[in-house]
Write a protein that holds these residues in place. Structure first.
Motif, mmCIF file in Angstrom:
data_model
loop_
_atom_site.group_PDB
_atom_site.id
_atom_site.type_symbol
_atom_site.label_atom_id
_atom_site.label_comp_id
_atom_site.label_asym_id
_atom_site.label_seq_id
_atom_site.Cartn_x
_atom_site.Cartn_y
_atom_site.Cartn_z
ATOM 1 N N ILE A 109 -82.127 40.623 53.707
ATOM 2 C CA ILE A 109 -81.690 42.014 53.594
ATOM 3 C C ILE A 109 -81.104 42.398 54.992
ATOM 4 O O ILE A 109 -82.086 42.639 56.019
ATOM 5 N N GLY A 110 -79.865 42.847 55.217
ATOM 6 C CA GLY A 110 -79.241 43.118 56.384
ATOM 7 C C GLY A 110 -78.168 42.210 56.921
ATOM 8 O O GLY A 110 -77.643 41.423 55.966
ATOM 9 N N ALA A 111 -77.922 42.227 58.265
ATOM 10 C CA ALA A 111 -76.686 41.556 58.641
ATOM 11 C C ALA A 111 -77.063 39.817 57.990
ATOM 12 O O ALA A 111 -78.003 39.401 58.027
ATOM 13 N N ASP A 112 -75.533 39.225 57.766
ATOM 14 C CA ASP A 112 -75.698 37.858 57.372
ATOM 15 C C ASP A 112 -76.301 37.798 55.851
ATOM 16 O O ASP A 112 -76.605 36.675 55.511
ATOM 17 N N GLY A 113 -76.466 38.900 55.294
ATOM 18 C CA GLY A 113 -76.794 38.809 53.744
ATOM 19 C C GLY A 113 -76.379 40.219 53.349
ATOM 20 O O GLY A 113 -75.290 40.468 53.287
ATOM 21 N N PHE A 144 -80.084 48.840 44.609
ATOM 22 C CA PHE A 144 -80.265 47.587 45.459
ATOM 23 C C PHE A 144 -81.475 46.717 45.369
ATOM 24 O O PHE A 144 -81.369 45.785 45.243
ATOM 25 N N TYR A 145 -82.599 47.591 45.595
ATOM 26 C CA TYR A 145 -83.956 46.859 45.656
ATOM 27 C C TYR A 145 -84.250 46.429 44.049
ATOM 28 O O TYR A 145 -84.917 45.309 43.975
ATOM 29 N N GLU A 146 -83.990 47.007 43.029
ATOM 30 C CA GLU A 146 -84.108 46.640 41.814
ATOM 31 C C GLU A 146 -83.439 45.200 41.288
ATOM 32 O O GLU A 146 -83.914 44.350 40.813
ATOM 33 N N SER A 147 -82.163 45.064 42.030
ATOM 34 C CA SER A 147 -81.300 43.888 42.000
ATOM 35 C C SER A 147 -82.013 42.685 42.711
ATOM 36 O O SER A 147 -81.547 41.457 42.413
ATOM 37 N N LEU A 148 -83.059 42.794 43.481
ATOM 38 C CA LEU A 148 -83.699 41.816 44.106
ATOM 39 C C LEU A 148 -85.227 41.647 43.552
ATOM 40 O O LEU A 148 -85.867 40.939 43.995
ATOM 41 N N GLU A 149 -85.445 42.415 42.429
ATOM 42 C CA GLU A 149 -87.019 42.323 41.792
ATOM 43 C C GLU A 149 -87.370 40.930 41.628
ATOM 44 O O GLU A 149 -86.607 40.016 41.060
ATOM 45 N N GLY A 150 -88.592 40.501 42.305
ATOM 46 C CA GLY A 150 -88.816 39.150 41.829
ATOM 47 C C GLY A 150 -88.282 38.001 42.723
ATOM 48 O O GLY A 150 -88.844 36.766 42.501
ATOM 49 N N MET A 151 -87.406 38.383 43.501
ATOM 50 C CA MET A 151 -86.916 37.249 44.230
ATOM 51 C C MET A 151 -87.446 37.292 45.538
ATOM 52 O O MET A 151 -88.092 38.120 46.351
ATOM 53 N N LEU A 152 -87.392 35.891 46.265
ATOM 54 C CA LEU A 152 -87.510 35.908 47.758
ATOM 55 C C LEU A 152 -86.356 36.326 48.474
ATOM 56 O O LEU A 152 -85.430 36.140 48.225
ATOM 57 N N VAL A 153 -87.104 37.046 49.303
ATOM 58 C CA VAL A 153 -86.269 37.930 50.514
ATOM 59 C C VAL A 153 -86.586 37.742 51.759
ATOM 60 O O VAL A 153 -87.743 37.535 52.185
ATOM 61 N N GLN A 154 -85.703 38.069 52.859
ATOM 62 C CA GLN A 154 -86.070 37.770 54.196
ATOM 63 C C GLN A 154 -85.381 38.971 55.080
ATOM 64 O O GLN A 154 -84.349 39.263 54.665
ATOM 65 N N VAL A 155 -86.311 39.379 56.080
ATOM 66 C CA VAL A 155 -85.842 40.412 57.020
ATOM 67 C C VAL A 155 -86.134 39.896 58.314
ATOM 68 O O VAL A 155 -86.895 39.377 58.896
ATOM 69 N N GLY A 174 -84.741 46.203 59.224
ATOM 70 C CA GLY A 174 -84.245 44.900 59.714
ATOM 71 C C GLY A 174 -83.249 44.967 60.607
ATOM 72 O O GLY A 174 -82.886 46.306 61.052
ATOM 73 N N ASP A 175 -82.801 44.065 61.472
ATOM 74 C CA ASP A 175 -81.819 44.026 62.561
ATOM 75 C C ASP A 175 -82.286 44.821 63.573
ATOM 76 O O ASP A 175 -81.156 45.521 64.181
ATOM 77 N N LEU A 176 -83.318 45.254 63.914
ATOM 78 C CA LEU A 176 -83.755 46.076 65.066
ATOM 79 C C LEU A 176 -83.405 47.432 64.735
ATOM 80 O O LEU A 176 -83.246 48.016 65.816
ATOM 81 N N GLY A 177 -82.856 47.760 63.691
ATOM 82 C CA GLY A 177 -82.654 49.003 63.140
ATOM 83 C C GLY A 177 -81.139 49.319 63.585
ATOM 84 O O GLY A 177 -80.797 50.403 63.793
ATOM 85 N N MET A 178 -80.356 48.516 63.745
ATOM 86 C CA MET A 178 -78.966 48.624 64.273
ATOM 87 C C MET A 178 -77.922 49.135 63.268
ATOM 88 O O MET A 178 -77.024 49.819 63.787
#
Length: 570
Positions: A109-113, A144-155, A174-178
């Motif tokens: 979730i964030g840059a590069d994702g 957005f978050y519903e589309s990730l329900e039950g999945m492994l995610v990374q911040v 994420g990403d230091l709030g940038m």
């Protein structure tokens, strides 16, 4: 799994039995497990993970490839009918195909994702989400978050905007709030009228313990977990305890101290304070002297009975006030007096038997004194009368229309008339009804129904009209309306209270500094100082002293910070 989840908030297969659903187990908990497809369907709107409810400790292990059959259901977590539902498989038959398989790569979730929306929580529900409608995940936070329900995610590079709360949750960006919305100068993120910051990510301790952190602390590495929903929020159930680096946030001190040429007025919700808490009283005294610079007038909210919530005494707080005053003097501070009206027992909200109330401390070395009038009581309404062309109170202190239905189950507003430099200064202390019954930001009903708002509007009307009556007699009257108003500077209750006769001093601050409270990672203004024109014209400084809200709950004195205004009334 993607077919079961569908590109919607409700599964297109709910109530149906599914068979031969294959995936790898990613997370196991006491009553079930999450598993995820090894090959995504390349549609970002459909989640690749789902929870299997077993009602007992499952025998599967992380890394097991499994074949699952069972019934698809939508369950409502958190016991609130305004919550969203979670898709899961029940009455499951499970067979393990193999073990030790690699897990799916977490979605970043964030840059590069995948970048989360930064302003809009919902833009397409038309009032309710109980529809099997398609959605576009990048357009609003719910989708957005519903589309990730039950999945492994990374911040990555998570930075704290909501300190560890009593539920052991932490809120991060994420990403230091940038890539986020308006940040505070101290590292938080501020709400605005049409922006409640859907980019916030709540870290939950359901699976592993989380550390105690404050705003501005930064995760030392990626934070990984499974995306879930509970109690009105999407939450990242962290699977490995993250380490955080201290961001160096310090408690503030007021820029100015009282001097003969200035009058300083503050508001402070002291969160259920009583004489039975000597350590907390000592902390408050230290804050008043060393961080607040001993203001001339302090409006206090949530002063409890002397015995706290024990209920062994009549409603009285004299020992609590006395202990605060003695503590201030013991720390080299000035001598204060207090103003108080004890409430009607168990009728004004707050902790049962605690009888929280409004009151004032005021300095005795600054020429302040109470205007002469009989002392009011809990049930008698104060009136305004005209004498020699000037307004005065019939009771001092007095309660504003305490029998009005607007104050049912809530604190009655308290007004005091001080004499300062020979002129009256009217100060109204308030603690409006809380937002606790309002629907959640990430709930089924959009926009959320704010059930408590109507009562706050009525309370604001009562106080506004009282102030208007003072100003009708003398438009140059000095009036302050302060307190924990339990709403935002742009909300309808505050607009009603302000009307055309008061100015809200929180609005004089830069947008990134307009906050006194942090809730679910959102920095927001709940405590306010509003003043009449005669005071606004003489405003020297407005500040919020940040001592509490940005720090974890174990080291907070209160969950509120302190608005403080300085006036030049010479």
């Amino acid at each position: 799994i993607a077919m079961i989840q569908g590109a919607a908030h409700l599964s297109p297969m709910r109530g149906q039995t599914v068979a031969d659903v294959v995936g790898v187990v990613t997370v196991v908990k006491s009553d079930g497990f999450w598993f995820q497809s090894l090959k995504a369907d390349e549609n970002p709107a459909t989640s690749e993970g789902i929870f299997v409810f077993t009602d007992w400790v499952p025998s599967v292990k992380v890394g097991d490839a499994v074949n699952v059959s069972g019934r698809v259901e939508e369950i409502m977590p958190g016991g609130n009918t305004a919550n969203l539902s979670r898709t899961q498989i029940m009455d499951a038959h499970i067979s393990v195909l193999s073990s030790g398989n690699p897990l799916p790569v977490p979605v970043i979730i964030g840059a590069d994702g995948r970048m989360p929306p930064t302003e809009v929580i919902d833009d397409d529900s038309n009032g309710i989400l109980s529809k099997n409608r398609l959605f576009v995940p990048e357009s609003d936070g719910l989708d957005f978050y519903e589309s990730l329900e039950g999945m492994l995610v990374q911040v990555n590079q998570a930075v704290v905007v909501g300190p560890t709360n009593p539920y052991k949750e932490i809120v991060v960006l994420g990403d230091l709030g940038m890539h986020t919305s308006l940040r505070t100068s101290r590292g938080g993120i501020v709400i605005r009228e049409n922006d409640f910051n859907p980019e916030r990510i709540i870290l939950d301790d359901l699976l592993v313990a989380l550390p105690f952190v404050k705003v501005g602390d930064m995760a030392a590495g990626p934070v990984i977990g499974v995306m879930d929903y509970d109690y009105g929020n999407f939450k990242l159930l962290v699977i490995q305890t993250p380490q955080f680096v201290d961001g160096g946030l310090a408690r503030e001190r007021a820029d100015t101290e009282s001097d003969p040429g200035h009058l300083r007025i503050a508001s402070y919700n002291v969160e259920n304070l009583s004489a039975s808490q000597p350590q907390r009283i000592s902390t408050l005294a230290e804050q008043i002297v060393n961080h607040m610079g001993s203001p001339d007038i302090i409006g206090l909210q949530e002063i409890m009975d002397n015995d706290g919530e024990q209920g062994n005494e009549t409603a009285s707080a004299d020992q609590t006030y006395r202990a605060i005053i003695d503590g201030i003097e013991a720390r080299g501070g000035p001598e204060y007096a207090y103003v108080n009206i004890d409430p009607i027992q168990d009728a004004e909200g707050g902790i049962p038997l605690g009888n929280i109330r409004l009151g004032f401390l005021y300095r005795l070395d600054r020429g302040l004194q109470l205007a002469p009038a009989p002392h009011g009581d809990a049930r008698t309404a104060v009136e305004i009368r005209k004498r020699d062309g000037k307004p005065e109170l019939t009771l001092n202190p007095g309660r504003i229309d305490p029998a009005h239905p607007a104050f049912f189950g809530s604190r009655r507003s308290l007004v005091v008339a001080f004499l300062y430099q020979g002129r009256p200064l009217f100060v109204v202390n308030n603690h409006f009804v809380s937002k606790g019954v309002d629907q959640p930001l990430f709930g089924e009903f959009q926009p959320p129904f704010l059930e408590s708002e109507a009562q706050r509007i009525r309370q604001a009307e009562v106080v506004h009209d009282f102030v208007a009556d003072i100003l009708k007699i003398d438009p140059q009257s000095r009036v302050v309306v302060l307190g924990d108003l339990n709403d935002f500077q742009f909300s309808p209750p505050l607009a009603v209270l302000e009307g055309r006769i008061l100015s809200n001093l929180i609005k004089t601050l830069p947008a990134g500094e307009q906050y006194t409270y942090v809730y679910e990672g959102n920095s927001q203004a709940m405590d306010h100082l509003l003043v009449s024109d005669a005071l606004f014209e003489n405003l020297v400084a407005m500040d919020v002293i940040h001592l509490n809200a940005e720090f974890d709950y174990t080291v907070q004195f209160s969950d509120h910070d302190i608005p403080l205004a300085t006036f030049d009334l010479d």
